[in-house]
Design an enzyme around this catalytic site. Structure first.
Site, PDB file in Angstrom:
ATOM      1  N   ARG A   1      21.363  18.517 -32.109  1.00 21.03           N
ATOM      2  CA  ARG A   1      22.037  16.891 -31.882  1.00 21.03           C
ATOM      3  C   ARG A   1      21.049  16.026 -31.684  1.00 21.03           C
ATOM      4  NH1 ARG A   1      26.466  19.713 -29.138  1.00 21.03           N
ATOM      5  NH2 ARG A   1      28.154  19.920 -30.765  1.00 21.03           N
TER       6      ARG A   1
ATOM      7  N   LYS B   1      14.414   5.019 -40.582  1.00 18.71           N
ATOM      8  CA  LYS B   1      15.294   5.694 -41.708  1.00 18.71           C
ATOM      9  C   LYS B   1      14.938   6.871 -41.886  1.00 18.71           C
ATOM     10  CE  LYS B   1      16.983   1.174 -43.911  1.00 18.71           C
ATOM     11  NZ  LYS B   1      16.966   0.684 -45.182  1.00 18.71           N
TER      12      LYS B   1
ATOM     13  N   GLU C   1       4.337  -1.467 -52.121  1.00 22.28           N
ATOM     14  CA  GLU C   1       5.164  -1.882 -50.807  1.00 22.28           C
ATOM     15  C   GLU C   1       4.275  -2.763 -49.938  1.00 22.28           C
ATOM     16  OE1 GLU C   1       8.031  -1.068 -50.507  1.00 22.28           O
ATOM     17  OE2 GLU C   1       8.715   1.000 -51.291  1.00 22.28           O
TER      18      GLU C   1
ATOM     19  N   LYS D   1       6.989  -5.168 -40.591  1.00 21.25           N
ATOM     20  CA  LYS D   1       7.973  -4.105 -40.486  1.00 21.25           C
ATOM     21  C   LYS D   1       8.687  -4.135 -39.194  1.00 21.25           C
ATOM     22  CE  LYS D   1      10.405  -0.205 -42.277  1.00 21.25           C
ATOM     23  NZ  LYS D   1      10.513   0.849 -43.246  1.00 21.25           N
TER      24      LYS D   1
ATOM     25  N   GLU E   1      19.992  -2.483 -40.201  1.00 24.40           N
ATOM     26  CA  GLU E   1      20.193  -3.298 -41.504  1.00 24.40           C
ATOM     27  C   GLU E   1      21.672  -3.726 -41.716  1.00 24.40           C
ATOM     28  OE1 GLU E   1      18.381  -1.393 -44.795  1.00 24.40           O
ATOM     29  OE2 GLU E   1      19.533  -2.462 -46.200  1.00 24.40           O
TER      30      GLU E   1
ATOM     31  N   ARG F   1      17.181  -6.993 -42.311  1.00 22.49           N
ATOM     32  CA  ARG F   1      16.458  -5.964 -42.848  1.00 22.49           C
ATOM     33  C   ARG F   1      16.336  -5.541 -44.330  1.00 22.49           C
ATOM     34  NH1 ARG F   1      15.759   0.229 -39.781  1.00 22.49           N
ATOM     35  NH2 ARG F   1      14.084   0.872 -41.341  1.00 22.49           N
TER      36      ARG F   1
ATOM     37  N   ASN G   1      13.666  -4.606 -49.000  1.00 19.25           N
ATOM     38  CA  ASN G   1      14.359  -4.036 -50.252  1.00 19.25           C
ATOM     39  C   ASN G   1      14.003  -4.944 -51.335  1.00 19.25           C
ATOM     40  OD1 ASN G   1      15.323  -1.763 -48.992  1.00 19.25           O
ATOM     41  ND2 ASN G   1      17.287  -2.763 -48.602  1.00 19.25           N
TER      42      ASN G   1
ATOM     43  N   HIS H   1      13.438  -3.998 -55.034  1.00 15.52           N
ATOM     44  CA  HIS H   1      14.129  -2.554 -54.794  1.00 15.52           C
ATOM     45  C   HIS H   1      15.586  -2.362 -55.651  1.00 15.52           C
ATOM     46  CE1 HIS H   1      11.110  -1.949 -51.860  1.00 15.52           C
ATOM     47  NE2 HIS H   1      11.320  -0.633 -51.679  1.00 15.52           N
TER      48      HIS H   1
ATOM     49  N   HIS I   1      15.283   0.259 -58.452  1.00 14.65           N
ATOM     50  CA  HIS I   1      16.308   1.293 -58.671  1.00 14.65           C
ATOM     51  C   HIS I   1      16.763   1.801 -59.502  1.00 14.65           C
ATOM     52  CE1 HIS I   1      19.555   3.757 -56.347  1.00 14.65           C
ATOM     53  NE2 HIS I   1      20.406   2.997 -57.183  1.00 14.65           N
TER      54      HIS I   1
ATOM     55  N   HIS J   1       8.354   5.823 -56.822  1.00 12.89           N
ATOM     56  CA  HIS J   1       9.240   4.705 -56.134  1.00 12.89           C
ATOM     57  C   HIS J   1       8.424   3.420 -56.314  1.00 12.89           C
ATOM     58  CE1 HIS J   1      11.641   2.561 -53.398  1.00 12.89           C
ATOM     59  NE2 HIS J   1      10.765   2.464 -52.627  1.00 12.89           N
TER      60      HIS J   1
HETATM   61  P1  NAD Z   1       5.303  11.833 -51.270  1.00 10.94           P
HETATM   62  O1  NAD Z   1       5.807  12.139 -49.635  1.00 10.94           O
HETATM   63  O2  NAD Z   1       6.141  12.749 -52.052  1.00 10.94           O
HETATM   64  O3  NAD Z   1       3.959  12.041 -51.461  1.00 10.94           O
HETATM   65  C1  NAD Z   1       3.279  11.829 -52.660  1.00 10.94           C
HETATM   66  C2  NAD Z   1       2.475  13.006 -52.926  1.00 10.94           C
HETATM   67  O4  NAD Z   1       1.252  12.878 -52.462  1.00 10.94           O
HETATM   68  C3  NAD Z   1       3.131  14.338 -52.700  1.00 10.94           C
HETATM   69  O5  NAD Z   1       2.534  15.206 -53.452  1.00 10.94           O
HETATM   70  C4  NAD Z   1       2.242  14.954 -51.426  1.00 10.94           C
HETATM   71  O6  NAD Z   1       2.152  16.347 -51.144  1.00 10.94           O
HETATM   72  C5  NAD Z   1       0.709  14.116 -51.545  1.00 10.94           C
HETATM   73  N1  NAD Z   1       0.260  13.524 -50.372  1.00 10.94           N
HETATM   74  C6  NAD Z   1       0.454  13.163 -49.530  1.00 10.94           C
HETATM   75  N2  NAD Z   1      -0.525  12.722 -48.430  1.00 10.94           N
HETATM   76  C7  NAD Z   1      -1.435  13.279 -49.058  1.00 10.94           C
HETATM   77  C8  NAD Z   1      -2.934  13.046 -48.759  1.00 10.94           C
HETATM   78  N3  NAD Z   1      -3.460  12.262 -47.683  1.00 10.94           N
HETATM   79  N4  NAD Z   1      -4.030  13.662 -49.680  1.00 10.94           N
HETATM   80  C9  NAD Z   1      -3.275  14.285 -50.741  1.00 10.94           C
HETATM   81  N5  NAD Z   1      -2.262  14.281 -51.114  1.00 10.94           N
HETATM   82  C10 NAD Z   1      -1.187  13.832 -50.300  1.00 10.94           C
HETATM   83  O7  NAD Z   1       5.648  10.256 -51.495  1.00 10.94           O
HETATM   84  P2  NAD Z   1       5.443   8.961 -50.705  1.00 10.94           P
HETATM   85  O8  NAD Z   1       5.265   7.903 -51.663  1.00 10.94           O
HETATM   86  O9  NAD Z   1       4.806   9.207 -49.445  1.00 10.94           O
HETATM   87  O10 NAD Z   1       7.317   8.715 -50.252  1.00 10.94           O
HETATM   88  C11 NAD Z   1       8.225   8.738 -51.139  1.00 10.94           C
HETATM   89  C12 NAD Z   1       9.504   8.891 -50.363  1.00 10.94           C
HETATM   90  O11 NAD Z   1       9.341   8.048 -49.280  1.00 10.94           O
HETATM   91  C13 NAD Z   1      10.607   8.849 -51.123  1.00 10.94           C
HETATM   92  O12 NAD Z   1      11.555   9.790 -51.040  1.00 10.94           O
HETATM   93  C14 NAD Z   1      11.244   7.409 -50.620  1.00 10.94           C
HETATM   94  O13 NAD Z   1      12.789   7.355 -50.827  1.00 10.94           O
HETATM   95  C15 NAD Z   1      10.826   7.504 -49.266  1.00 10.94           C
HETATM   96  N6  NAD Z   1      11.009   6.224 -48.430  1.00 10.94           N
HETATM   97  C16 NAD Z   1      11.309   5.844 -47.371  1.00 10.94           C
HETATM   98  C17 NAD Z   1      11.468   4.893 -46.631  1.00 10.94           C
HETATM   99  C18 NAD Z   1      12.124   4.915 -45.152  1.00 10.94           C
HETATM  100  O14 NAD Z   1      12.411   3.879 -44.588  1.00 10.94           O
HETATM  101  N7  NAD Z   1      12.451   5.984 -44.564  1.00 10.94           N
HETATM  102  C19 NAD Z   1      11.078   3.962 -47.147  1.00 10.94           C
HETATM  103  C20 NAD Z   1      10.276   3.853 -48.235  1.00 10.94           C
HETATM  104  C21 NAD Z   1      10.121   5.153 -49.223  1.00 10.94           C
HETATM  105  N1  GLY Z   2      12.165   0.852 -46.383  1.00 16.18           N
HETATM  106  C1  GLY Z   2      13.340   0.014 -46.147  1.00 16.18           C
HETATM  107  C2  GLY Z   2      13.720  -0.077 -44.611  1.00 16.18           C
HETATM  108  O1  GLY Z   2      13.192   0.654 -43.803  1.00 16.18           O
HETATM  109  O2  GLY Z   2      14.690  -0.521 -44.278  1.00 16.18           O
END
Ligand code: NAD
Ligand code: GLY
Length: 382
Positions: free
Chosen positions: A131, A153, A195, A237, A247, A251, A255, A258, A262, A276
């Site tokens: 939990r 998030k 971003e 942020k 949000e 917040r 986006n 986005h 999207h 993305h």
């Molecule tokens: P990811 O986590 O898939 O990483 C991208 C690639 O790089 C992967 O293959 C990973 O293994 C590799 N990698 C990561 N760090 C590395 C490093 N230092 N050296 C070598 N390789 C490395 O992608 P991302 O772009 O970091 O994240 C995308 C995700 O984030 C999506 O699912 C998206 O929905 C999410 N997201 C979430 C929020 C939020 O607020 N929670 C905001 C924006 C995006």
């Molecule tokens: N990446 C959008 C948010 O965190 O609200």
């Protein structure tokens, strides 16, 4: 294992002000190799479980484990498969089972070491296991350092779409080590850059101007400029999240680009064809273009962004990703399924100028359809 060059710099810190869910973001070079020092003061028991993926583990797991051990912190490790497909119910179940196999207790802290995929999945596992247990974000992509690791998030994708199951669960600490960007593939670095530009576009024209001067050096690996850009982004942020954690309003500015993006991600199937951040770059240009066409923003702003993306070699052209059979009406349908839809009305983030974005639902679907149609026509008459 590739050994990246380990450098260290003065660490800068930001406070995310969320009452009893407040936490610090540390930004600088060398944080992973010194993580034990930063983490020890917040541990309730000298035990952690690191969750990472194979790519990240290759470069960054060993320095993290060593640093924890140097501070007498015992650590277990769970290594997941890299990639967006890991953010799913099946992998969440596997992760929670592994955490429970390690006899996790409420006072055990989980460390998410990786990009947004690992951060979102681990954060969600932390939100639901027993939990709710505490977790720490050690983001290793630029996207995760400037966006996903901050703000709480967490979530996974479902068969209905992206990020449709999740929870707000703030981390206890964020350690953004600029050294980790040295091993990140350039394509991923560029996706994260979109971003980062977003923060200039939504609320800080001076930062956008700074990026026009220095963005190329950020992408070329200039550590001080990377640290500055990540700090500016995290501060922006943190300010937004502190005012609107769940949000309900402001917040949604995060986006920017986005809603269009999207639609392109959905149409390409959320796969490697379009990352993305790549979708956000195209979507950001379209959001400025839409703002200009609707008379909400002076002319020339979309061109200024196009010029910046050209100078930094970031793709902003739909024609480089769209297929011949793409239809504006289908893209619009994807937008309707976005989480930002309220009372069946689509919410858009548009701009009065660079650095002055706003949230609105006062846009006619016919206008959006016309903008999408024009963009598709521009790229080959379909
Ligand atoms: P990811 O986590 O898939 O990483 C991208 C690639 O790089 C992967 O293959 C990973 O293994 C590799 N990698 C990561 N760090 C590395 C490093 N230092 N050296 C070598 N390789 C490395 O992608 P991302 O772009 O970091 O994240 C995308 C995700 O984030 C999506 O699912 C998206 O929905 C999410 N997201 C979430 C929020 C939020 O607020 N929670 C905001 C924006 C995006
Ligand atoms: N990446 C959008 C948010 O965190 O609200």
């Amino acid at each position: 294992m590739t050994t990246p060059e380990i450098s260290s710099s003065a660490i800068e810190k930001i406070h995310v002000n969320l009452a009893d869910r407040s936490y610090m973001i540390h930004v600088g070079a060398g944080l992973i190799g010194n993580a034990g020092h930063s983490i020890a003061p917040i541990l309730k028991q000298p035990k952690t479980i690191i969750v990472t993926d194979k790519n990240v583990a290759e470069h960054w797991l060993s320095p993290l484990q060593s640093s924890l051990a140097d501070h007498d912190i015992f650590s277990e490790t769970i290594i997941m498969e890299p990639g967006e497909q890991t953010k799913c119910f099946a992998q969440l179940e596997i992760l929670v089972s592994k955490l429970l196999n390690f006899k996790i207790e409420r006072d055990t802290i989980i460390i998410a070491l990786g990009g947004g995929v690992i951060g979102d999945l681990t954060g969600m596992a932390a939100a639901i296991t027993l939990r709710g247990i505490d977790f720490i974000q050690i983001p290793t992509t630029l996207l995760a350092q400037v966006d996903s690791s901050v703000g709480g998030k967490t979530g996974i994708n479902t068969s209905h779409g992206k990020n449709l199951a999740g929870a707000f669960h703030q981390p206890k600490l964020v350690l953004a080590d600029t050294n980790s960007l040295q091993t990140l593939p350039l394509r991923e670095l560029k996706a994260g850059y979109a971003e980062l530009v977003k923060y200039g576009l939504i609320g800080d024209a001076d930062f956008f101007e700074w990026l026009e001067e220095n963005g190329a050096s950020v992408l070329a690996g200039h550590a001080e400029n990377q640290q500055y850009a990540i700090l500016k982004s995290c501060q922006a942020k943190a300010d937004i999240v502190a005012n609107d954690e769940f949000e309900r309003g402001q917040r949604a500015l995060l986006n920017f680009g986005h809603t269009f993006g999207h639609a392109f991600e959905a149409e390409t199937g959320y796969c490697d064809k379009l990352l993305h951040g790549e979708a956000v770059a195209i979507g950001s240009v379209m959001a400025l273009e839409a703002s200009e066409r609707l008379g909400l923003c002076p002319k020339g702003r979309a061109d200024r962004l196009r010029d910046h993306f050209t100078a930094t070699d970031i793709n902003y052209k739909l024609k480089n990703i769209a297929q011949n059979d793409w239809k504006a009406s289908v893209l619009l349908d994807h937008m309707r399924l976005d989480k930002k839809v309220t009372n069946s009305t689509m919410v858009f983030i548009l701009a009065h100028d660079i650095g002055d974005a706003f949230v609105t639902s006062d846009i006619k679907e016919s206008d959006i359809l016309a903008i999408l149609n024009d963009s598709l026509e521009e790229i080959g008459g379909f």
